[in-house]
Motif scaffolding. Structure first.
Motif, PDB file in Angstrom:
ATOM      1  N   ALA A 225       0.820  -1.210   0.000  1.00 32.18           N
ATOM      2  CA  ALA A 225       0.000   0.000   0.000  1.00 32.18           C
ATOM      3  C   ALA A 225       0.856   1.263   0.000  1.00 32.18           C
ATOM      4  O   ALA A 225       0.476   2.280  -0.566  1.00 32.18           O
ATOM      5  CB  ALA A 225      -0.934   0.007   1.199  1.00 32.18           C
TER       6      ALA A 225
ATOM      7  N   MET B 289      -5.514  -7.081  -3.665  1.00 34.79           N
ATOM      8  CA  MET B 289      -5.446  -7.490  -5.062  1.00 34.79           C
ATOM      9  C   MET B 289      -4.821  -8.872  -5.191  1.00 34.79           C
ATOM     10  O   MET B 289      -5.202  -9.657  -6.046  1.00 34.79           O
ATOM     11  CB  MET B 289      -4.629  -6.480  -5.860  1.00 34.79           C
ATOM     12  CG  MET B 289      -4.590  -6.809  -7.337  1.00 34.79           C
ATOM     13  SD  MET B 289      -3.744  -5.560  -8.278  1.00 34.79           S
ATOM     14  CE  MET B 289      -2.059  -5.814  -7.757  1.00 34.79           C
TER      15      MET B 289
ATOM     16  N   ILE C  36      -6.194 -12.077  -7.415  1.00 33.89           N
ATOM     17  CA  ILE C  36      -5.437 -12.809  -8.434  1.00 33.89           C
ATOM     18  C   ILE C  36      -5.252 -14.255  -7.997  1.00 33.89           C
ATOM     19  O   ILE C  36      -5.434 -15.189  -8.774  1.00 33.89           O
ATOM     20  CB  ILE C  36      -4.066 -12.138  -8.682  1.00 33.89           C
ATOM     21  CG1 ILE C  36      -4.264 -10.705  -9.151  1.00 33.89           C
ATOM     22  CG2 ILE C  36      -3.275 -12.925  -9.716  1.00 33.89           C
ATOM     23  CD1 ILE C  36      -2.969  -9.952  -9.324  1.00 33.89           C
TER      24      ILE C  36
ATOM     25  N   VAL D  46      -3.698  -6.240 -12.756  1.00 34.35           N
ATOM     26  CA  VAL D  46      -3.245  -5.168 -11.862  1.00 34.35           C
ATOM     27  C   VAL D  46      -3.859  -3.828 -12.260  1.00 34.35           C
ATOM     28  O   VAL D  46      -4.561  -3.210 -11.462  1.00 34.35           O
ATOM     29  CB  VAL D  46      -1.704  -5.112 -11.820  1.00 34.35           C
ATOM     30  CG1 VAL D  46      -1.226  -3.970 -10.961  1.00 34.35           C
ATOM     31  CG2 VAL D  46      -1.153  -6.432 -11.319  1.00 34.35           C
TER      32      VAL D  46
ATOM     33  N   TYR E 118      -7.657  -3.946 -11.926  1.00 33.59           N
ATOM     34  CA  TYR E 118      -8.107  -3.835 -10.547  1.00 33.59           C
ATOM     35  C   TYR E 118      -8.120  -2.376 -10.095  1.00 33.59           C
ATOM     36  O   TYR E 118      -9.081  -1.919  -9.472  1.00 33.59           O
ATOM     37  CB  TYR E 118      -7.169  -4.661  -9.671  1.00 33.59           C
ATOM     38  CG  TYR E 118      -7.472  -4.628  -8.201  1.00 33.59           C
ATOM     39  CD1 TYR E 118      -8.462  -5.438  -7.670  1.00 33.59           C
ATOM     40  CD2 TYR E 118      -6.755  -3.808  -7.342  1.00 33.59           C
ATOM     41  CE1 TYR E 118      -8.743  -5.429  -6.320  1.00 33.59           C
ATOM     42  CE2 TYR E 118      -7.022  -3.794  -5.990  1.00 33.59           C
ATOM     43  CZ  TYR E 118      -8.018  -4.595  -5.486  1.00 33.59           C
ATOM     44  OH  TYR E 118      -8.289  -4.587  -4.151  1.00 33.59           O
ATOM     45  N   ASP E 119      -7.060  -1.643 -10.463  1.00 34.98           N
ATOM     46  CA  ASP E 119      -6.995  -0.231 -10.070  1.00 34.98           C
ATOM     47  C   ASP E 119      -8.147   0.556 -10.674  1.00 34.98           C
ATOM     48  O   ASP E 119      -8.775   1.360 -10.006  1.00 34.98           O
ATOM     49  CB  ASP E 119      -5.652   0.372 -10.514  1.00 34.98           C
ATOM     50  CG  ASP E 119      -4.542  -0.026  -9.565  1.00 34.98           C
ATOM     51  OD1 ASP E 119      -4.880  -0.497  -8.453  1.00 34.98           O
ATOM     52  OD2 ASP E 119      -3.364   0.117  -9.916  1.00 34.98           O
TER      53      ASP E 119
ATOM     54  N   LEU F  85     -14.203   0.821  -4.518  1.00 33.07           N
ATOM     55  CA  LEU F  85     -13.957  -0.426  -3.800  1.00 33.07           C
ATOM     56  C   LEU F  85     -12.712  -0.277  -2.934  1.00 33.07           C
ATOM     57  O   LEU F  85     -11.776   0.409  -3.319  1.00 33.07           O
ATOM     58  CB  LEU F  85     -13.717  -1.512  -4.847  1.00 33.07           C
ATOM     59  CG  LEU F  85     -14.225  -2.891  -4.525  1.00 33.07           C
ATOM     60  CD1 LEU F  85     -15.718  -2.900  -4.709  1.00 33.07           C
ATOM     61  CD2 LEU F  85     -13.585  -3.896  -5.458  1.00 33.07           C
ATOM     62  N   ASN F  86     -12.703  -0.885  -1.802  1.00 33.36           N
ATOM     63  CA  ASN F  86     -11.562  -0.833  -0.898  1.00 33.36           C
ATOM     64  C   ASN F  86     -11.317   0.570  -0.367  1.00 33.36           C
ATOM     65  O   ASN F  86     -10.261   0.868   0.136  1.00 33.36           O
ATOM     66  CB  ASN F  86     -10.286  -1.305  -1.581  1.00 33.36           C
ATOM     67  CG  ASN F  86     -10.176  -2.799  -1.486  1.00 33.36           C
ATOM     68  OD1 ASN F  86     -10.880  -3.411  -0.694  1.00 33.36           O
ATOM     69  ND2 ASN F  86      -9.306  -3.373  -2.278  1.00 33.36           N
TER      70      ASN F  86
ATOM     71  N   LYS G  92     -10.811   3.307  -1.894  1.00 35.53           N
ATOM     72  CA  LYS G  92      -9.804   4.100  -2.591  1.00 35.53           C
ATOM     73  C   LYS G  92     -10.421   5.397  -3.063  1.00 35.53           C
ATOM     74  O   LYS G  92     -11.309   5.413  -3.897  1.00 35.53           O
ATOM     75  CB  LYS G  92      -9.266   3.325  -3.784  1.00 35.53           C
ATOM     76  CG  LYS G  92      -8.173   2.377  -3.393  1.00 35.53           C
ATOM     77  CD  LYS G  92      -7.338   1.987  -4.594  1.00 35.53           C
ATOM     78  CE  LYS G  92      -6.184   1.104  -4.143  1.00 35.53           C
ATOM     79  NZ  LYS G  92      -5.431   0.576  -5.255  1.00 35.53           N
TER      80      LYS G  92
ATOM     81  N   ILE H 299      -1.217   6.648   3.367  1.00 35.31           N
ATOM     82  CA  ILE H 299      -2.146   6.074   2.390  1.00 35.31           C
ATOM     83  C   ILE H 299      -3.557   6.161   2.968  1.00 35.31           C
ATOM     84  O   ILE H 299      -3.826   5.616   4.035  1.00 35.31           O
ATOM     85  CB  ILE H 299      -1.799   4.599   2.098  1.00 35.31           C
ATOM     86  CG1 ILE H 299      -0.371   4.460   1.588  1.00 35.31           C
ATOM     87  CG2 ILE H 299      -2.806   4.012   1.111  1.00 35.31           C
ATOM     88  CD1 ILE H 299      -0.153   5.044   0.222  1.00 35.31           C
TER      89      ILE H 299
END
Lengths: 533, 181
Positions: A237, A245, A249, B34, B37-38, B46-47, B49, B118
């Motif tokens: 993060a 993620m 996967i 990847v 997902y972003d 989601l999550n 963000k 973050i």
């Protein structure tokens, strides 16, 4: 790799083959490679089983008696990796090697040299994996799912584990490509796709699953590796990545993976039950379509492993209903097996005992899977022993029982001797009782709230844990009977006729027992009435 | 013996090619997940963000009638030597209006360190309605040994926030970045 069976097979004679160790190291014969896979798998079954017994011995009583918690965690992680990649998957590949060419009337696998490679990578991969237990900081201990950031805290063992997983992946992808190439190109004339025995069908579909998802796992573990050593931030993060993620996967691979371990088992059971019920398989075509549907659905249900991770309501609902949908084709299969047995002239030789137990006990595992699929209920079950009970019911009396059933069923064909029926039945009853004593109480433990992957537990869980551990030792030790039956059968016994089971159908039974090293050099005639086993 | 069909070698090579193609494509697909997902997280929130870019400061209608509780959470990643906490843990806000609050961070180690906060907003559906025009999380934060300071965050809740959301939690995790040079 461009060398194919039809080019080398005619010139390949037994007396040219090297002897001793080199013979096994250089063999390109599908039967010998099949044997290698099966022996390797049995070895790993005992290695992984020993780890399981260490786990159950520690859990026999509350408190820490035998091993350190950190070592316990290594045992749960390694037990899973060894059993999944070392025992169950290679056993199915071994059976595929032995049986698929004989079942479709092919002289060998399509890519014999690649076949040799895909086997011989395995011992190296597992030497690497098992050696991590002796490294500084010990082996991997964060669970076989390797979730970051925990798995990134693995010590010196980490790159070795990743490399071992890469090697296993390469091996299974090569094995799968070989199966696909064999089935699509080397069927005897007249062996149409819809006449293939169901074991061949399930393996064809499994092979496609393998080449679709093993590369995704390879990608995921590569990302872990670069996160740890090369400063990338896929799952970190702080660098803009997201550890969740990885779970997406991983389970995109992981859910098809569980069907990779059960579809060939469906195939085996679909061969054995008609033989001992002395009736053709009920609903052959529906079996094929059900297998294909299960394979397709497996790609869109990975989120049910992550209900509690955080997902929009729409996501939870989608994954919940998609998962429950899998019960439909699976139900088709179970009812077809029951309909096959219905009013059949059944006898209960050891393979049939294992196959019937498979149907009953796998269905229990399927039902607990349905319970877990209910998203709101899963918030209670997640990461408890209920999950452990569920997947062990589908993997042990599911996948493992089917492999044992297959071993008893085809052992006369492989060795030319009948196995000891009395010992076989003893092995079955000890295993069937042991496995239920072992795993059934774990449902109760999970519902009562015992978390998985813990070396110690609260006192109220003591009773069921003790029962479970007793079952574990009964089940584990009864596998020594299996070992003894197999060794005894290889060394001698009553000579087996070409077709030891009167109700059996299929090309493999037209060959003498033991099957000669080279078979179907010229394609056999397909008798449509003998089609699909 | 009459060869009935073309040699299977041709077919095997073709099968091999297409199977290898699937393998390579799926390996690529694993990595394609990847960015995928972003994008998915950005679109859906989601999550938790929040969008990475600085929000536009255009005026918005202020919804005086509605009050939303915003909670502030500060946590520190395992190996980071920070003291890190919000000045206030809770604010009552009206959607559409700008608010500024501060987080306090202090480097407890005897060396200069570089940190990055973050953010994450919970519940997920609120994330896309949480706009920051100034935030210490937009940049890396350098601290001298023992240095401590207040760091501002200016935000506004979009009046479009779903009506069933009454509490929004803004959580920061402070990570230590690897030493440069």
């Amino acid at each position: 790799m461009s060398t194919t069976a039809d080019q080398i097979a005619p010139a390949h004679d037994e007396h040219h083959a090297p002897r001793g160790l080199l013979r096994w190291l250089t063999t390109t014969n599908h039967k010998e490679i099949g044997t290698l896979y099966l022996v390797f798998s049995l070895t790993m079954f005992f290695v992984g089983g020993t780890m399981a017994l260490i786990i159950r011995a520690e859990l026999f009583q509350p408190g820490l008696q035998i091993v350190e918690p950190y070592f316990f965690n290594q045992m749960t992680t390694m037990h899973a990796l060894v059993m999944i990649f070392g025992a169950v998957m290679p056993a199915f590949v071994g059976l595929a090697n032995w049986l698929i060419p004989m079942m479709i009337g092919a002289p060998d696998m399509a890519l014999p040299r690649m076949n040799n490679w895909s086997f011989w990578i395995m011992p190296f991969a597992f030497t690497l994996l098992l050696s991590t237990l002796f490294m500084d900081g010990g082996g991997p201990a964060g669970g076989w799912t390797l979730y970051p950031p925990l798995s990134l805290q693995t010590g010196a063992a980490f790159p070795f584990v990743i490399l071992a997983i890469h090697m296993m992946g390469v091996s299974s992808v090569m094995g799968a490509i070989n199966v696909i190439a064999t089935i699509l190109n080397l069927r005897a004339p007249g062996m149409t796709l819809m006449r293939m025995p169901l074991f061949v069908w399930t393996w064809l579909i499994t092979a496609y699953l393998l080449i679709a998802v093993m590369p995704v796992l390879a990608g995921a573990v590569t990302m872990l590796l670069t996160d740890k050593y090369f400063g990338t931030s896929f799952f970190n993060a702080a660098g803009g990545g997201d550890p969740v993620m990885f779970q997406h996967i991983f389970w995109f691979f992981g859910h098809p993976e569980v069907y990779i371990m059960i579809l060939p088992a469906f195939g085996i059971v679909s061969q054995i039950i008609p033989t001992f019920a002395r009736k053709p398989l009920f609903g052959y075509a529906s079996m094929v379509y059900a297998t294909a549907s299960i394979a397709f659905l497996s790609f869109i249900v990975w989120g049910h492993h992550m209900f509690t991770v955080g997902m929009p309501l729409a996501g939870e609902l989608f994954f919940m209903y998609a998962t429950m949908l899998i019960a439909v084709p699976t139900g088709v299969k179970v009812f077809n097996w029951m309909a096959t047995m219905w009013r059949g002239s059944m006898t209960f030789e050891t393979p049939m005992l294992f196959a019937v137990a498979f149907v009953v006990l796998f269905t229990i595992g399927g039902f607990s899977g349905l319970m877990l699929a209910i998203a709101p209920a899963d918030f209670q079950y997640q990461d408890t022993y209920f999950v452990v009970a569920h997947f062990h019911y589908v993997l042990v009396p599911g996948a493992v029982f089917s492999i044992m059933a297959a071993t008893y069923y085809w052992l006369p064909k492989w060795t030319g001797h009948m196995y000891d029926e009395k010992l076989g039945r003893l092995h079955f009853w000890c295993s069937a009782i042991g496995v239920n004593v072992l795993f059934f109480p774990q449902h109760f433990l999970g519902l009562a709230g015992m978390p998985r992957r813990i070396p110690d537990y609260a006192l109220q869980f003591a009773g069921f844990n003790m029962i479970s551990s007793i079952g574990a030792f009964l089940f584990g030790l009864s596998q020594l009977i299996f070992l003894w039956v197999v060794i005894k059968c290889i060394r001698g016994g009553e000579p087996a006729p070409a077709k030891p089971w009167e109700g059996a159908h299929g090309l493999e039974w037209t060959l003498p027992s033991p099957a000669p090293l080279h078979t179907f050099q010229t394609p056999p005639q397909i008798d449509p009435s003998e089609a699909h086993g | 013996m009459n060869p009935p069909a073309p040699s299977p070698a041709v077919g095997i090579r073709r099968t091999l090619r297409s199977a290898l193609f699937i393998v390579v494509a799926m390996f690529g697909f694993g990595f394609a997940l990847v960015p995928l997902y972003d994008v998915l997280c950005q679109v859906t929130g989601l999550n938790g963000k929040t969008s990475g870019v600085v929000a536009q400061a255009e005026p918005m209608r202020v919804d005086e009638a509605r009050t939303v509780t915003v909670e502030f959470v500060a946590s520190v990643n395992l190996d980071a030597p920070w003291e890190f906490h919000p000045d206030v843990t809770k604010l009552q806000v009206h959607p559409g209006r700008f608010y500024t609050t501060h987080f306090y961070a202090r480097n407890r180690s005897a060396r200069a360190v570089l940190g990055q906060a973050i953010p994450s907003v919970s519940p997920g559906p609120a994330a896309t309605h949480f706009h920051k025009i100034e935030c210490f999380c937009f940049t890396q934060q350098g601290f001298a040994a023992g240095e401590g300071r207040e760091m501002p965050v200016t935000f506004r809740i979009d009046p479009q926030l779903p009506a069933d959301v009454h509490t929004v939690t803004l959580s920061y995790t402070f990570f230590r970045l690897p030493e440069q040079g």
